[in-house]
Design a protein around this motif. Structure first.
Motif, PDB file in Angstrom:
ATOM      1  N   LEU A  51     -10.335 -20.455  -3.754  1.00 42.78           N
ATOM      2  CA  LEU A  51      -9.762 -20.660  -5.412  1.00 42.78           C
ATOM      3  C   LEU A  51     -10.508 -19.940  -6.070  1.00 42.78           C
ATOM      4  N   LYS A  52     -11.669 -19.536  -6.061  1.00 42.03           N
ATOM      5  CA  LYS A  52     -11.995 -19.215  -7.974  1.00 42.03           C
ATOM      6  C   LYS A  52     -12.211 -17.533  -7.347  1.00 42.03           C
ATOM      7  N   TRP A  53     -12.301 -17.479  -6.510  1.00 45.41           N
ATOM      8  CA  TRP A  53     -11.995 -16.100  -6.399  1.00 45.41           C
ATOM      9  C   TRP A  53     -10.457 -15.328  -6.584  1.00 45.41           C
ATOM     10  N   PHE A  54      -9.583 -16.329  -6.452  1.00 42.59           N
ATOM     11  CA  PHE A  54      -8.185 -15.607  -6.333  1.00 42.59           C
ATOM     12  C   PHE A  54      -8.276 -15.984  -8.189  1.00 42.59           C
ATOM     13  N   SER A  55      -8.589 -16.953  -8.340  1.00 39.99           N
ATOM     14  CA  SER A  55      -8.441 -16.710  -9.970  1.00 39.99           C
ATOM     15  C   SER A  55      -8.939 -15.817 -10.955  1.00 39.99           C
ATOM     16  N   ASN A  56      -9.869 -15.587 -10.293  1.00 41.38           N
ATOM     17  CA  ASN A  56     -10.763 -14.044 -11.136  1.00 41.38           C
ATOM     18  C   ASN A  56      -9.828 -12.492 -10.900  1.00 41.38           C
ATOM     19  N   ASN A  57      -9.070 -12.595 -10.136  1.00 45.47           N
ATOM     20  CA  ASN A  57      -8.699 -11.558  -9.609  1.00 45.47           C
ATOM     21  C   ASN A  57      -7.270 -11.540  -9.305  1.00 45.47           C
ATOM     22  N   GLN A 117      -0.800   4.849 -13.613  1.00 42.32           N
ATOM     23  CA  GLN A 117      -1.782   3.707 -13.498  1.00 42.32           C
ATOM     24  C   GLN A 117      -2.181   3.946 -12.276  1.00 42.32           C
ATOM     25  N   ASP A 118      -3.000   3.575 -11.537  1.00 46.02           N
ATOM     26  CA  ASP A 118      -3.764   3.419  -9.749  1.00 46.02           C
ATOM     27  C   ASP A 118      -4.022   2.075  -9.376  1.00 46.02           C
ATOM     28  N   ARG A 119      -3.146   1.386  -9.413  1.00 48.63           N
ATOM     29  CA  ARG A 119      -3.781   0.180  -9.184  1.00 48.63           C
ATOM     30  C   ARG A 119      -3.698   0.038  -7.568  1.00 48.63           C
ATOM     31  N   GLY A 120      -5.358  -0.631  -7.043  1.00 51.04           N
ATOM     32  CA  GLY A 120      -5.032  -0.405  -5.808  1.00 51.04           C
ATOM     33  C   GLY A 120      -5.197  -1.884  -5.367  1.00 51.04           C
ATOM     34  N   SER A 121      -4.740  -1.868  -4.064  1.00 49.47           N
ATOM     35  CA  SER A 121      -4.440  -2.688  -3.010  1.00 49.47           C
ATOM     36  C   SER A 121      -5.479  -3.848  -3.835  1.00 49.47           C
ATOM     37  N   VAL A 122      -5.783  -5.462  -4.189  1.00 49.49           N
ATOM     38  CA  VAL A 122      -6.097  -6.179  -5.104  1.00 49.49           C
ATOM     39  C   VAL A 122      -7.512  -7.371  -3.436  1.00 49.49           C
ATOM     40  N   SER A 123      -6.085  -7.718  -2.997  1.00 53.10           N
ATOM     41  CA  SER A 123      -5.732  -8.120  -1.817  1.00 53.10           C
ATOM     42  C   SER A 123      -4.036  -8.659  -0.771  1.00 53.10           C
ATOM     43  N   SER A 124      -4.706  -9.096   0.262  1.00 57.73           N
ATOM     44  CA  SER A 124      -3.100  -9.381   1.058  1.00 57.73           C
ATOM     45  C   SER A 124      -2.255  -9.906   0.521  1.00 57.73           C
ATOM     46  N   TYR A 125      -2.930 -10.324  -0.231  1.00 62.97           N
ATOM     47  CA  TYR A 125      -1.416 -11.690  -1.103  1.00 62.97           C
ATOM     48  C   TYR A 125      -0.894 -10.742  -2.237  1.00 62.97           C
ATOM     49  N   GLU A 126      -1.270  -9.363  -2.831  1.00 63.36           N
ATOM     50  CA  GLU A 126      -0.095  -9.056  -3.744  1.00 63.36           C
ATOM     51  C   GLU A 126       0.254  -7.029  -2.457  1.00 63.36           C
ATOM     52  N   LYS A 127      -0.063  -7.492  -1.215  1.00 70.98           N
ATOM     53  CA  LYS A 127       0.869  -6.331  -0.525  1.00 70.98           C
ATOM     54  C   LYS A 127       2.195  -6.141  -0.814  1.00 70.98           C
ATOM     55  N   ASN A 128       2.260  -4.638  -0.265  1.00 63.20           N
ATOM     56  CA  ASN A 128       3.505  -4.183  -0.143  1.00 63.20           C
ATOM     57  C   ASN A 128       4.633  -4.718  -1.774  1.00 63.20           C
ATOM     58  N   GLN A 129       4.016  -5.895  -3.029  1.00 63.99           N
ATOM     59  CA  GLN A 129       4.331  -6.002  -3.874  1.00 63.99           C
ATOM     60  C   GLN A 129       4.442  -5.060  -4.815  1.00 63.99           C
ATOM     61  N   ALA A 130       5.830  -4.807  -5.626  1.00 64.56           N
ATOM     62  CA  ALA A 130       6.310  -4.188  -6.700  1.00 64.56           C
ATOM     63  C   ALA A 130       6.489  -5.401  -8.218  1.00 64.56           C
ATOM     64  N   TYR A 131       5.824  -5.639  -8.924  1.00 62.66           N
ATOM     65  CA  TYR A 131       6.606  -6.262  -9.820  1.00 62.66           C
ATOM     66  C   TYR A 131       6.138  -5.883 -11.234  1.00 62.66           C
ATOM     67  N   THR A 132       7.349  -6.354 -11.488  1.00 59.86           N
ATOM     68  CA  THR A 132       7.695  -5.195 -12.783  1.00 59.86           C
ATOM     69  C   THR A 132       8.268  -6.535 -14.267  1.00 59.86           C
ATOM     70  N   ALA A 133       8.253  -6.226 -15.128  1.00 58.57           N
ATOM     71  CA  ALA A 133       8.798  -6.801 -16.154  1.00 58.57           C
ATOM     72  C   ALA A 133      10.279  -6.107 -15.844  1.00 58.57           C
TER      73      ALA A 133
END
Length: 443
Positions: free
Chosen positions: A283-289, A338-354
């Motif tokens: 949980l701490k890791w997820f919160s920090n990342n 911006q090169d946003r590398g994959s941080v974790s499996s939770y954000e894989k293949n996600q494209a979040y735009t405002a």
């Protein structure tokens, strides 16, 4: 004239922070990922159960065949009984592995299946109730701040545009002083234009500063509301992480059949790996990342920098995508990929735009026919209508739908100036395009 802002600030990339508009979606997606991971764990247990069953059957078949061969063979006495003991061992081990298979399916598999069913509630329209509640909670918490952010971006854009106009007016006035053809009346008009641009620039600056101040005032409440929803997601995820750790402990116990050193070595490693798991650390890791612990480039006032080349594209002119929100984007000719590398499996293949989902205004689909990147020319053939004008200054078109001409060149104005200060015109060679209205005068 307003001073230039720090160039390093303009080059600063937009962060991938949790606080950016729409980036909460990774926390929402984590709920759906949790349901899928339950399926993955059940498949993992089921495959291992099939292996255990197959191994048990192979041991039984092997023992039966060799028991018959030894019994009918020439071997006798205690050696025969010792040999038969090997087949007996295989039969007992077969029974143990069959029991492992039953425990994996009847206990571990069913345990995960029932927990998943109790924790995730499907809706009639698809998706899970828990996902929808988290999504709506984040939207409600973020919408007021996102609206203020949109107002800030609009104010910043207006301020930078006013600075540009002020600079152009100053250049025109300075150039006119060295030209004998410019009359005193024209010089007066240019001076008045410069004064007006200065006033407009100051007003735009004040509006920008006010918008930034309003955004700053609502940021603490925004952070508090977002953290409340995020904590709810964290609590839900903590239950899943703790449960999976518990199930893995059960699976380990069912697989550990012997205290033999060779087996013990394997299961000590399994024990070390599983017992080292900690829901709190995850949980701490997820919160920090991906949560509140991430770095955030909070909006700060950005002075106009005349050394950077600003220009208005046709898409900006027609307000295509003007409702899009990027927190630290500066509208300049310099674009930062911006090169946003994959941080974790939770954000894989996600494209979040405002996106414009935060706007209270009705949205209009972009007119694909005006796409200057391809397709037909957005300026269809014009008739001979229009007004003849003469260029006051050189202009080098910065996009394919803009005209390029030199001072003194004549062209035809086809449409009046729009609110952004652009006109549509045609060169004598037939080329159609846009040009700054204040770069020409009527003949």
């Amino acid at each position: 004239m307003s001073g230039g802002f720090d160039e390093s600030a303009s080059l600063e990339e937009t962060t991938d922070s949790f606080w950016e508009v729409g980036n909460y979606k990774r926390s929402v997606k984590r709920i759906d990922d949790g349901h899928r991971l339950c399926n993955d764990l059940m498949n993992c247990i089921q495959e291992r159960a099939k292996i255990e069953k197959a191994y048990a059957q192979q041991l039984t078949d092997w023992s039966k065949r060799w028991r018959q061969l030894v019994d009918k063979g020439p071997q006798y006495g205690t050696v025969e009984r010792a040999w038969m003991a090997v087949m007996t061992e295989a039969e007992k081990v077969s029974e143990l592995h069959q029991e492992v298979k039953n425990n994996l399916i009847n206990e571990d598999f069913e345990k995960v299946k029932n927990w998943q069913k109790d924790s995730y509630h499907k809706q009639m329209m698809g998706g899970f109730k828990e996902t929808k509640e988290a999504e709506e909670g984040f939207k409600k918490a973020q919408k007021p701040w996102a609206k203020k952010l949109k107002e800030l971006e609009a104010a910043k854009k207006s301020f930078h545009m006013a600075c540009k106009e002020e600079r152009l007016a100053a250049v025109r006035e300075a150039n006119s002083k060295g030209e004998a053809s410019v009359t005193a009346d024209q010089q007066k008009k240019l001076h008045e234009k410069l004064d007006k641009c200065k006033q407009d620039s100051q007003k735009a600056k004040e509006k920008y500063e006010k918008a930034l101040d309003e955004l700053g005032k609502c940021t603490p409440q925004y952070m508090e509301n977002m953290e409340v929803v995020f904590d709810t997601c964290q609590q839900f995820e903590e239950k899943r992480l703790s449960f999976l750790r518990e199930v893995l402990q059960d699976v380990k116990c069912h697989l550990n059949l012997t205290e033999d050193n060779s087996y013990a070595t394997v299961y000590i490693e399994v024990e070390r790996t599983i017992t080292s798991a900690s829901a709190q650390e995850d949980l701490k890791w997820f919160s920090n990342n991906h949560g509140p612990g991430m770095h955030m480039n909070w909006p700060q006032f950005e002075e106009y920098n005349p050394e950077l080349t600003h220009h208005i594209s046709k898409k900006e002119k027609s307000k295509k995508g003007s409702d899009g929100i990027m927190l630290t984007n500066v509208t300049t000719a310099v674009e930062h990929a911006q090169d946003r590398g994959s941080v974790s499996s939770y954000e894989k293949n996600q494209a979040y735009t405002a996106s414009t989902e935060w706007s209270d205004e009705d949205q209009t689909a972009p007119d694909s026919g005006n796409d200057t990147n391809g397709g037909s020319n957005p300026f269809e053939e014009e008739t001979a209508r229009g007004v003849r004008v003469k260029a006051l200054y050189d202009y080098d078109g910065q996009e394919q739908d803009e005209l390029t001409f030199t001072a003194g060149e004549e062209l035809t104005k086809l449409e009046d100036e729009d609110e952004q200060g652009w006109c549509k015109g045609r060169l004598d060679n037939g080329q159609l395009g846009l040009y700054p209205a204040n770069y020409v005068e009527a003949i």
